[in-house]
Write an enzyme that holds these catalytic residues in place. Structure first.
Site, PDB file in Angstrom:
ATOM      1  N   HIS A 125      56.784  40.659  20.841  1.00  0.00           N
ATOM      2  CA  HIS A 125      57.803  39.698  20.401  1.00  0.00           C
ATOM      3  C   HIS A 125      58.233  38.743  21.514  1.00  0.00           C
ATOM      4  CE1 HIS A 125      61.091  41.650  22.580  1.00  0.00           C
ATOM      5  NE2 HIS A 125      60.400  42.752  22.350  1.00  0.00           N
ATOM      6  N   HIS A 169      43.935  32.707  27.617  1.00  0.00           N
ATOM      7  CA  HIS A 169      43.025  33.668  26.993  1.00  0.00           C
ATOM      8  C   HIS A 169      43.557  35.076  27.255  1.00  0.00           C
ATOM      9  CE1 HIS A 169      38.607  35.337  26.670  1.00  0.00           C
ATOM     10  NE2 HIS A 169      39.444  35.942  25.846  1.00  0.00           N
TER      11      HIS A 169
HETATM   12  C1  LIG Z   1      38.567  39.832  38.541  1.00  0.00           C
HETATM   13  C2  LIG Z   1      37.133  39.460  38.259  1.00  0.00           C
HETATM   14  C3  LIG Z   1      37.057  38.025  37.712  1.00  0.00           C
HETATM   15  C4  LIG Z   1      36.410  39.552  39.584  1.00  0.00           C
HETATM   16  O1  LIG Z   1      35.127  39.094  39.453  1.00  0.00           O
HETATM   17  P1  LIG Z   1      34.309  38.629  40.763  1.00  0.00           P
HETATM   18  O2  LIG Z   1      35.017  37.491  41.417  1.00  0.00           O
HETATM   19  O3  LIG Z   1      32.892  38.456  40.316  1.00  0.00           O
HETATM   20  O4  LIG Z   1      34.501  39.838  41.729  1.00  0.00           O
HETATM   21  P2  LIG Z   1      33.469  40.954  42.168  1.00  0.00           P
HETATM   22  O5  LIG Z   1      32.937  41.712  40.996  1.00  0.00           O
HETATM   23  O6  LIG Z   1      32.495  40.329  43.122  1.00  0.00           O
HETATM   24  O7  LIG Z   1      34.426  41.938  42.986  1.00  0.00           O
HETATM   25  C5  LIG Z   1      35.139  41.519  44.132  1.00  0.00           C
HETATM   26  C6  LIG Z   1      36.031  42.660  44.568  1.00  0.00           C
HETATM   27  O8  LIG Z   1      37.103  42.812  43.612  1.00  0.00           O
HETATM   28  C7  LIG Z   1      37.055  44.130  43.038  1.00  0.00           C
HETATM   29  N1  LIG Z   1      37.367  43.991  41.614  1.00  0.00           N
HETATM   30  C8  LIG Z   1      36.670  43.281  40.705  1.00  0.00           C
HETATM   31  N2  LIG Z   1      37.244  43.384  39.509  1.00  0.00           N
HETATM   32  C9  LIG Z   1      38.311  44.182  39.653  1.00  0.00           C
HETATM   33  C10 LIG Z   1      39.272  44.679  38.752  1.00  0.00           C
HETATM   34  N3  LIG Z   1      39.249  44.332  37.460  1.00  0.00           N
HETATM   35  N4  LIG Z   1      40.238  45.473  39.238  1.00  0.00           N
HETATM   36  C11 LIG Z   1      40.264  45.821  40.550  1.00  0.00           C
HETATM   37  N5  LIG Z   1      39.372  45.377  41.456  1.00  0.00           N
HETATM   38  C12 LIG Z   1      38.407  44.578  40.994  1.00  0.00           C
HETATM   39  C13 LIG Z   1      35.658  44.631  43.265  1.00  0.00           C
HETATM   40  O9  LIG Z   1      35.604  46.039  43.298  1.00  0.00           O
HETATM   41  C14 LIG Z   1      35.331  44.015  44.612  1.00  0.00           C
HETATM   42  O10 LIG Z   1      35.965  44.758  45.611  1.00  0.00           O
HETATM   43  P3  LIG Z   1      35.243  44.992  47.056  1.00  0.00           P
HETATM   44  O11 LIG Z   1      35.101  43.628  47.659  1.00  0.00           O
HETATM   45  O12 LIG Z   1      36.211  45.887  47.789  1.00  0.00           O
HETATM   46  O13 LIG Z   1      33.937  45.648  46.749  1.00  0.00           O
HETATM   47  C15 LIG Z   1      36.473  40.409  37.206  1.00  0.00           C
HETATM   48  O14 LIG Z   1      36.197  41.664  37.697  1.00  0.00           O
HETATM   49  C16 LIG Z   1      37.363  40.569  35.975  1.00  0.00           C
HETATM   50  O15 LIG Z   1      38.260  41.413  35.913  1.00  0.00           O
HETATM   51  N6  LIG Z   1      37.076  39.717  34.979  1.00  0.00           N
HETATM   52  C17 LIG Z   1      37.805  39.675  33.725  1.00  0.00           C
HETATM   53  C18 LIG Z   1      36.904  40.188  32.608  1.00  0.00           C
HETATM   54  C19 LIG Z   1      37.411  39.778  31.274  1.00  0.00           C
HETATM   55  O16 LIG Z   1      38.600  39.676  31.039  1.00  0.00           O
HETATM   56  N7  LIG Z   1      36.502  39.498  30.363  1.00  0.00           N
HETATM   57  C20 LIG Z   1      36.847  39.006  29.043  1.00  0.00           C
HETATM   58  C21 LIG Z   1      35.609  38.691  28.264  1.00  0.00           C
HETATM   59  S1  LIG Z   1      35.976  38.141  26.653  1.00  0.00           S
END
Ligand SMILES: CC(C)(COP(=O)(O)OP(=O)(O)OC[C@H]1O[C@@H](n2cnc3c(N)ncnc32)[C@H](O)[C@@H]1OP(=O)(O)O)[C@@H](O)C(=O)NCCC(=O)NCCS
Length: 207
Positions: free
Chosen positions: A135, A144
């Site tokens: 709410h 998004h």
């Molecule tokens: C946050 C996010 C964008 C990071 O992606 P990225 O920039 O490619 O990052 P990486 O996968 O290279 O990871 C970088 C670091 O962040 C950490 N990390 C990535 N995602 C994380 C998360 N969700 N929570 C905590 N840590 C996270 C990784 O472990 C890595 O840590 P390290 O450097 O100590 O090894 C991605 O993980 C995420 O959460 N995306 C959202 C997904 C989503 O909502 N999708 C919807 C589809 S409809």
């Protein structure tokens, strides 16, 4: 009745097609910039060609998904909008939208999503599969809320921010514009404009 066409024949477009078909809408098909898709079918609907196939008066659905960067999605909507096209709001029949909810043009509310009383959605907002917006939340344009994310009551999310899959935001918190909340984060305090946060409790991600 206007011809309905989905712009973008990828995964997000496919989910929208299914929602429209579940509502009994007549969908003419997709357009997509990728010429390799032209002439193929997606969920039994044709990929008609590129944007040049769109005719005046057609009603558009923005099938371009966004994970962390809504830029392309916003540009497409603004560029077609300037040429007088309108974007259809899509609400899956298995979504629950309470009384008092208001939404701008082109919002997309997917299967299992729940939006509670007096929430306000700007234009082009996605509330994705099984996400929950409680709410009095206020979501700016092109926000998004990714699958399974949960916003408690009275949360304010600024324009073009992404709340990742399964993230949780506690009540009354403000998230700025252009923010990224990582998948699974638990946000317990304000997130400034442009910040990227992750973890429990959510903290700034190291660049
Ligand atoms: C946050 C996010 C964008 C990071 O992606 P990225 O920039 O490619 O990052 P990486 O996968 O290279 O990871 C970088 C670091 O962040 C950490 N990390 C990535 N995602 C994380 C998360 N969700 N929570 C905590 N840590 C996270 C990784 O472990 C890595 O840590 P390290 O450097 O100590 O090894 C991605 O993980 C995420 O959460 N995306 C959202 C997904 C989503 O909502 N999708 C919807 C589809 S409809």
């Amino acid at each position: 009745m206007s011809t309905i066409v989905i712009v973008g024949a990828g995964g997000h477009g496919k989910v929208l097609a299914d929602a429209l078909l579940a509502r009994g809408e007549a969908v003419a098909g997709f357009v997509d910039a990728d010429s390799r898709l032209h002439g193929q079918t997606v969920l039994g609907l044709p990929v008609l060609g590129g944007d040049d196939r769109i005719l005046p008066g057609w009603l558009l659905v923005n099938g371009i998904g966004s994970v962390a960067d809504p830029g392309l999605r916003m540009r497409v909507e603004r560029s077609f909008g300037q040429r007088g096209f309108c974007f259809l709001t899509v609400i899956h029949p298995a979504a629950s939208v309470a009384r008092g909810v208001s939404s701008g043009e082109g919002c997309q509310i997917m299967a299992g999503a729940v939006i509670q009383a007096d929430a306000t959605l700007g234009r082009g907002v996605i509330v994705n599969t099984r996400a929950s917006v409680d709410h009095d939340c206020r979501l700016g344009d092109f926000v998004h809320i990714a699958p399974g994310a949960t916003l408690s009551g009275g949360v304010d999310v600024g324009e073009a921010s992404h709340i990742g899959t399964g993230a949780v935001v506690v009540e009354g918190v403000r998230i700025g514009r252009g923010c990224l909340v990582a998948a699974g984060a638990v946000v317990v305090r304000e997130v400034p404009d442009g910040a990227r946060v992750a973890g429990l409790p959510a903290r700034a991600m190291t660049p």
